[in-house]
Design an enzyme around this catalytic site. Structure first.
Site, PDB file in Angstrom:
ATOM      1  N   ARG A   1       7.338  20.378  55.278  1.00  0.00           N
ATOM      2  CA  ARG A   1       6.011  19.735  55.857  1.00  0.00           C
ATOM      3  C   ARG A   1       6.377  18.349  56.239  1.00  0.00           C
ATOM      4  O   ARG A   1       6.195  17.398  55.452  1.00  0.00           O
ATOM      5  CB  ARG A   1       4.835  19.977  55.024  1.00  0.00           C
ATOM      6  CG  ARG A   1       3.497  19.345  55.523  1.00  0.00           C
ATOM      7  CD  ARG A   1       2.106  19.864  54.830  1.00  0.00           C
ATOM      8  NE  ARG A   1       1.956  19.362  53.551  1.00  0.00           N
ATOM      9  CZ  ARG A   1       0.622  19.311  52.910  1.00  0.00           C
ATOM     10  NH1 ARG A   1      -0.223  20.091  53.266  1.00  0.00           N
ATOM     11  NH2 ARG A   1       0.835  19.044  51.681  1.00  0.00           N
TER      12      ARG A   1
ATOM     13  N   ASP B   1      -3.806  15.167  45.101  1.00  0.00           N
ATOM     14  CA  ASP B   1      -2.804  14.560  46.356  1.00  0.00           C
ATOM     15  C   ASP B   1      -3.800  13.785  46.980  1.00  0.00           C
ATOM     16  O   ASP B   1      -4.911  13.505  46.998  1.00  0.00           O
ATOM     17  CB  ASP B   1      -1.978  15.654  47.015  1.00  0.00           C
ATOM     18  CG  ASP B   1      -2.860  16.695  47.356  1.00  0.00           C
ATOM     19  OD1 ASP B   1      -4.014  16.441  47.856  1.00  0.00           O
ATOM     20  OD2 ASP B   1      -2.135  17.521  48.211  1.00  0.00           O
TER      21      ASP B   1
END
Length: 552
Positions: free
Chosen positions: A182, A470
């Site tokens: 990603r 996150d």
């Protein structure tokens, strides 16, 4: 194929531009060990060409985002597009689907790409590893270059790691997960690399193009030779036009290094509200390269708050913990995703439950496993083909739920979900019926500051109070506080949520923190104030945090 020449020193860049020989890239980051193995002349030439061809279109798409967000803020709700109805109504087209090694994705583990986490992921037993250079990575120069080195070494079977305490880490699994990398989203820059265009204009490079370009250039052929391929998770898309841009990047890149068109496979995270209204169109634009969609639940919640933060009380969400996957608007979004994917031959991948085990506390671990199992049971029952976990210890619980539904089948693409009909009104119905509480406000302030403090020290995924936090979960925390202040909310206990009240909570969090030499709590608190207490609302907290506070 003619390869453009890349030049590094600033004086050479200036000379090249003035002579009409640009564009060029200039590396401004500090020299790191083994950096030259990644930032080769040939790789820089490829990155330069990516920026030359696609950098302008990237800026156009970012401008489109601002206009769309302005329209929503001024009362124009997103709707399914009339101009693309023919794409949605055409039942015949399909996406490319799974590439080699992506046929069975029932459990995917996510995590950053430092050597230790890379080895742990490859030994985890998951079917897929999301190698994350985005929300789980703090984009220090060392992390970005180090992550590329970890991936390069892992793909070639050369990765090992010795921890500070002397422990040795090696890849020992006979079957390692398929890697899906990603890159950073379109909105993020890479301030350690400067792009100079043909006119002499200097801009920070695109984080997306740097991350994608380096990984693809160095590893595509090695991955193909190993029986897999160059696969990517694409984050933060807000329109099919953004998907078309990625598709053009993929097509050009395949031609550049001489591999067949369609070798790249992309899985798109549907994690913004605008993208939820364009799932078919996103799949269509990427159809030659697309493997599936993922329900990026945390960023999706953040996107809703961001877009509707000024639209009144009916768009105010309660405590973060109350915004679960079973509330109506989240059910509508995920069921529409499964139906859309399976109609087009695409995998539908579920999101990440934030609960994590605690190996020193059996009772907490048992509760976490129960919650994860329930979450994955719902996803498998809804028709998802796979799901995410953030910790290796969660893989058995998640896999058991998908095994119970899939059996020996690699997926459930045959489950079309024709029973699902989702309207725009259902996607925008944010009624939950739960209050904002004192505990919820304090939790948001505490989590955001503690996460930011770790992020500034180079950690992008952080275990806090039994949850894996996150950048996406930190965004929810700070955006909720901003909205509660500006919508004049009170807690269930009667406290007005004001700038002064939040400042008091900031001081309390700082007083309670375990301070140490070199900590970044003061900077973290300053960032939190900037993205929460000011009238302006930065589109992403990582933008000011990266440009002004991330020092290396």
């Amino acid at each position: 194929m003619s390869i453009p020449t890349a030049t590094a020193p600033t004086r050479t860049v200036d000379a090249a531009v003035s002579a009409g020989l640009g564009p060029t890239l200039h590396i401004t980051g500090p020299q790191l060990d083994r950096q030259d193995e990644i930032l080769t002349t040939e790789a820089i030439a490829f990155l330069t060409e990516l920026h030359h061809r696609f950098g302008g279109r990237r800026h156009d798409r970012l401008a489109d985002r601002q206009r769309a967000r302005f329209e929503i803020g001024n009362g124009h709700d997103p709707r399914f597009r009339e101009d693309t109805a023919h794409i949605r109504d055409d039942a015949d087209w399909r996406v490319a689907g799974a590439g080699p090694g992506l046929e069975d994705r029932r459990v995917e583990i996510t995590g950053p790409t430092d050597p230790k986490m890379t080895i742990n992921a490859l030994n985890s037993g998951a079917k897929v590893w999301l190698a994350d250079l985005e929300d789980a990575t703090s984009p220090t120069w060392r992390n970005i270059i180090g992550g590329q080195l970890s991936l390069r070494d892992a793909i070639r079977g050369e990765l090992s790691h010795t921890a500070a305490d002397g422990r040795e880490y090696r890849v020992t699994a006979e079957q390692t997960p398929t890697i899906v990398m990603r890159p950073r989203g379109w909105h993020l820059s890479e301030k350690h690399i400067e792009f100079t265009d043909r006119t002499g204009r200097r801009l920070a490079a695109s984080g997306s193009l740097i991350d994608f370009g380096l990984y693809f250039f160095h590893n595509a052929q090695a991955l193909i030779d190993a029986g897999r391929g160059p696969y990517f998770y694409i984050p933060k898309l807000e329109s099919s036009e953004e998907a078309r841009l990625w598709n053009d990047v993929f097509s050009f890149s395949e031609e550049y290094i001489g591999i067949p068109h369609g070798t790249i496979r992309a899985t798109v995270l549907i994690e913004t509200l605008p993208a939820a209204f364009e799932m078919d169109e996103i799949l269509y634009e990427l159809r030659d390269h697309c493997a599936g969609l993922n329900a990026g639940r945390w960023d999706y919640i953040f996107s809703i708050i961001k877009n509707y933060r000024g639209r009144g009380a009916r768009f105010v969400l309660p405590d973060r913990s109350e915004v679960t996957m079973t509330v109506p608007f989240m059910r509508a979004y995920t069921e529409l995703l499964v139906k859309t994917c399976h109609k087009r031959g695409a995998h539908a991948i579920g999101g990440m439950s934030a609960f994590i085990p605690n190996r020193s506390d059996a009772e907490l671990t048992e509760r976490a496993l129960e919650k994860v199992a329930a979450d994955k049971r719902r996803e498998a029952g809804d028709g998802f083909d796979g799901t995410w976990v953030a910790h290796p210890d969660l893989i058995p619980a998640a896999q058991a739920e998908f095994d119970a539904v899939l059996g020996e089948r690699p997926n459930q693409l045959d489950r079309r979900r024709d029973d699902v009909e989702v309207t725009a009104e259902q996607l925008l119905d944010l009624r939950i019926g739960r209050p904002v509480t004192e505990a919820g406000v304090h939790e948001n302030v505490s989590v955001a500051i503690r996460y930011l403090e770790a992020w500034l020290r180079g950690q992008g995924a952080v275990a806090i109070d039994g949850l894996m936090e996150d950048a996406a979960t930190a965004e929810i925390s700070r955006s909720q506080v901003w909205q509660w202040i500006h919508q004049d909310r009170r807690t269930e206990e009667g406290t007005a949520i004001t700038v002064e009240h939040i400042e008091g909570l900031i001081q309390q969090v700082l007083a309670d923190a375990s301070r140490h030499d070199g900590d970044r709590f003061d900077d973290a608190a300053d960032i939190f104030r900037e993205v929460t207490l000011r009238p302006e609302f930065p589109a992403f907290l990582t933008l000011p945090a990266y440009s002004r506070y991330l020092t290396d």
